[in-house]
Write a protein that holds these residues in place. Structure first.
Motif, PDB file in Angstrom:
ATOM      1  N   ASP A 202       0.858  -1.187   0.000  1.00  4.29           N
ATOM      2  CA  ASP A 202       0.000   0.000   0.000  1.00  4.29           C
ATOM      3  C   ASP A 202       0.890   1.231   0.000  1.00  4.29           C
ATOM      4  OD1 ASP A 202      -1.891   1.942   0.290  1.00  4.29           O
ATOM      5  OD2 ASP A 202      -2.954   0.976   1.958  1.00  4.29           O
ATOM      6  N   LEU A 203       0.885   1.944  -1.125  1.00  2.00           N
ATOM      7  CA  LEU A 203       1.691   3.159  -1.273  1.00  2.00           C
ATOM      8  C   LEU A 203       0.809   4.385  -1.455  1.00  2.00           C
ATOM      9  CD1 LEU A 203       4.437   1.862  -3.755  1.00  2.00           C
ATOM     10  CD2 LEU A 203       4.447   1.788  -1.266  1.00  2.00           C
ATOM     11  N   SER A 204      -0.411   4.325  -0.987  1.00  2.00           N
ATOM     12  CA  SER A 204      -1.387   5.386  -1.216  1.00  2.00           C
ATOM     13  C   SER A 204      -0.938   6.736  -0.654  1.00  2.00           C
ATOM     14  CB  SER A 204      -2.723   4.997  -0.579  1.00  2.00           C
ATOM     15  OG  SER A 204      -3.227   3.807  -1.142  1.00  2.00           O
ATOM     16  N   TRP A 205      -1.427   7.806  -1.298  1.00  2.00           N
ATOM     17  CA  TRP A 205      -1.183   9.185  -0.871  1.00  2.00           C
ATOM     18  C   TRP A 205       0.296   9.556  -0.877  1.00  2.00           C
ATOM     19  CZ3 TRP A 205      -4.779   6.279   2.194  1.00  2.00           C
ATOM     20  CH2 TRP A 205      -6.115   6.553   1.871  1.00  2.00           C
ATOM     21  N   ASN A 206       1.002   9.038  -1.857  1.00  5.85           N
ATOM     22  CA  ASN A 206       2.369   9.478  -2.122  1.00  5.85           C
ATOM     23  C   ASN A 206       2.383  10.107  -3.507  1.00  5.85           C
ATOM     24  OD1 ASN A 206       4.265   8.582   0.154  1.00  5.85           O
ATOM     25  ND2 ASN A 206       3.130   6.695  -0.250  1.00  5.85           N
ATOM     26  N   GLY A 207       2.171  11.418  -3.554  1.00  3.59           N
ATOM     27  CA  GLY A 207       1.973  12.111  -4.827  1.00  3.59           C
ATOM     28  C   GLY A 207       3.136  12.017  -5.784  1.00  3.59           C
ATOM     29  N   LYS A 208       4.363  11.872  -5.253  1.00  2.00           N
ATOM     30  CA  LYS A 208       5.527  11.825  -6.131  1.00  2.00           C
ATOM     31  C   LYS A 208       5.761  10.454  -6.745  1.00  2.00           C
ATOM     32  CE  LYS A 208       7.959  15.666  -3.970  1.00  2.00           C
ATOM     33  NZ  LYS A 208       9.210  16.131  -3.310  1.00  2.00           N
TER      34      LYS A 208
END
Length: 582
Positions: A202-208
């Motif tokens: 889960d790598l959610s909410w990592n805009g880059k």
């Protein structure tokens, strides 16, 4: 949140009086300088993280680069210490190594678990990260690793990933909102070979992560163990979508895929949908707010033929999808589908005709959400009448659908056959006002009904009188949440009668009777009846009474009630004025 803890470095003076620093002290001095900077101007650092403008964005990138360089420098110096620590293994729960683990966790108010590292939202600093790295060799049985919502992970993930070989049993990795950089994504990709049993990422909410997903996806091996992949709001590009599709071709074990809130991947849905055919065990597919259009919906529909075990399908908040549901035949093949969410998709009347043919065939359906589709008000009557063929249906969301009288009657009639109904939302449908009796007669047969939302339904005093009568007869005994807000059309007499019987709902925990934002009105004599009922409700916690105005005597009543109340009921939130009789 940034932690201000720091370790004190050891320094010695030589014969000439000058400070003599060891390499270890030099490392810690770097950390102390960074901590001191945050203490001097925490708000300035926070502003750099926001980066709303172009100049600020460049400043943030520069700051991130410097922080990353510092972390890499620290990492290089610590590698030898970590390697030496890895030569020993804990002998048991009382070993000196395990005591170090316990001491580390105690600083965050947590208890260690040999199988789970959970440091979610703990404000980890560079110091904490390095200490955690040194502890990894003592945690060989860890299967779940969660350091989500820790900003300082960003730019420092490589410090952790190079030591993941100590966690060879790792199955779950969560890095939500860690401000991961391109280098972090690359480091994680390289480390995949160290954690071959990984089942959830889960790598959610990592805009880059957007624009850099290839650094990770190209390293997934065909036939990998991954079952859950979540990339919510990662600013993924169309190119990322294409690369993701290529990786999906090798994820035959995938069960959950959530790409929600990546509005730019809609154009790559064709290739993504094609590769989903290689994931026959997929049970959850979420494409909420992904920029889907009519063609995208058609591509997804084609893929559904190859996903026989799909249980949850979320295509909500794709406003350009309207008109794409006209060929919904593949949906009928989803015999195990439990949740169908199509809210705010601008569904057309033609779409509704097609959905009417297939939705009643979904024998396992438990949740149906077609809210905020204003064009279906007069076209959903046949669909609602056929809901009776869904024996497992528990939750129906129809708020803001501009329902007409015929549709409301069809729903009420179908509800008579749905004894397992637990939740119904009809908010913002004005046709309910004056007709609530039809629905309440049906819901009285649902023994486990728990949530009823009727906000802004133009309810009348007669509707509240009917509700009071139903309560008096002992129905709706399992009701836990009741929303009657924005019904300014109910008179004081209607509220009084309802509140006099409110105490019959023994399991009620939340009630909302707030007025519209543009309204303001004095509480009637019913306020005393409300308080008298609330004190008799053992599970009650919160009541919404926004924009109702209390007189001075009623203010005193409320103060006295709060003193006597043992449950600490929250009032959100009355307005106060002086007694209008003075």
């Amino acid at each position: 949140m940034m932690d201000k803890r720091g370790s004190q470095g050891s320094q010695k003076r030589n014969k000439d009086g000058f400070l003599k620093r060891s390499p270890f002290a030099l490392i810690l001095n770097q950390i102390q300088k960074k901590t001191s900077l945050r203490q001097q101007d925490h708000s300035s650092v926070a502003q750099l993280y926001k980066g709303p403008g172009e100049d600020e964005s460049k400043t943030e990138e520069t700051t991130d680069s410097k922080i990353s360089d510092d972390k890499n420098s620290i990492a290089n110096c610590y590698h030898q210490d970590v390697s030496e620590a890895g030569r020993s293994e804990p002998s048991g729960p009382e070993s000196s190594e395990w005591k170090k683990v316990k001491h580390f966790y105690q600083r965050f108010g947590k208890k260690p678990n040999a199988r789970c590292v959970n440091l979610n939202n703990c404000g980890l600093t560079a110091t904490d990260i390095m200490e955690l790295v040194r502890l990894l060799p003592f945690l060989p049985d860890v299967e779940e690793f969660d350091v989500s919502w820790n900003d300082f992970i960003g730019g420092a993930l490589s410090l952790l990933t190079v030591e993941l070989h100590h966690l060879s049993k790792l199955k779950i990795l969560r890095l939500n909102n860690c401000r991961l950089t391109a280098d972090d994504t690359n480091a994680l990709g390289k480390a995949l070979c160290l954690i071959p049993q990984l089942e959830e990422m889960d790598l959610s909410w990592n805009g880059k992560a957007g624009g850099n997903l290839h650094l990770l996806m190209e390293r997934f091996q065909k036939g990998c163990s991954l079952k859950v992949l979540m990339l919510i709001d990662c600013n993924l590009t169309s190119e990322d979508g294409t690369l993701l599709a290529q990786a999906l071709g090798g994820m035959q074990n995938l069960e959950v895929l959530d790409l929600s809130m990546n509005k730019n991947i809609g154009s790559s849905l064709r290739v993504i949908a094609q590769e989903l055919q290689n994931a026959p065990h997929l049970s959850v597919l979420k494409l909420h707010k992904c920029g889907l259009n009519q063609d995208s919906v058609q591509y997804v529909g084609t893929a559904l033929r190859y996903l026989p075990y799909l249980r949850k399908l979320d295509l909500s908040c794709n406003k350009e999808a309207g008109g794409g549901f006209k060929d919904s035949a593949p949906v009928a093949s989803l015999k195990h589908l439990q949740v169908l969410d199509l809210h705010q998709c601008c569904i057309t009347e033609a779409d509704m005709e097609a959905l009417t043919q297939v939705i009643p065939l979904l024998a396992s359906l438990e949740v149906l959400n077609i809210s905020s589709n204003k064009n279906i008000g007069s076209a959903c009557e046949h669909l609602l009448s056929r809901l009776r063929f869904l024996p497992k249906l528990k939750s129906v969301f129809l708020n803001n659908c501009a329902l007409q009288e015929g549709s409301f009657t069809a729903l009420a009639d179908a509800t008579l056959q749905l004894s397992g109904m637990k939740e119904l939302d009809l908010s913002w449908n004005k046709c309910v006002g004056g007709r609530l009796k039809q629905l309440l007669d049906a819901l009285s047969l649902a023994a486990d009904f728990q949530v009823l939302s009727l906000s802004s339904c133009a309810l009348l005093a007669d509707d509240l009188a009917t509700l009071a009568s139903v309560l008096q007869k002992g129905h709706l005994q399992r009701l836990r949440k009741l929303d009657l807000s924005y019904n300014d059309t109910v008179s004081d007499e209607g509220w009084t009668l309802f509140f006099q019987h409110l105490h019959m709902l023994k399991e009620l925990s939340e009630l909302d009777v707030s007025l519209r934002p543009s309204s303001s009105r004095y509480c009637g004599t019913w306020f005393s009846d409300l308080l008298a009922s609330l004190i008799k409700l053992p599970a009650f916690t919160e009541v919404g009474v926004q924009r109702w105005v209390l007189t001075a005597p009623q203010q005193q009543q409320l103060k006295d009630f709060k003193k006597e109340d043992k449950k600490d009921i929250q009032f959100d939130c009355c307005s106060y004025v002086q007694d209008i009789t003075k």
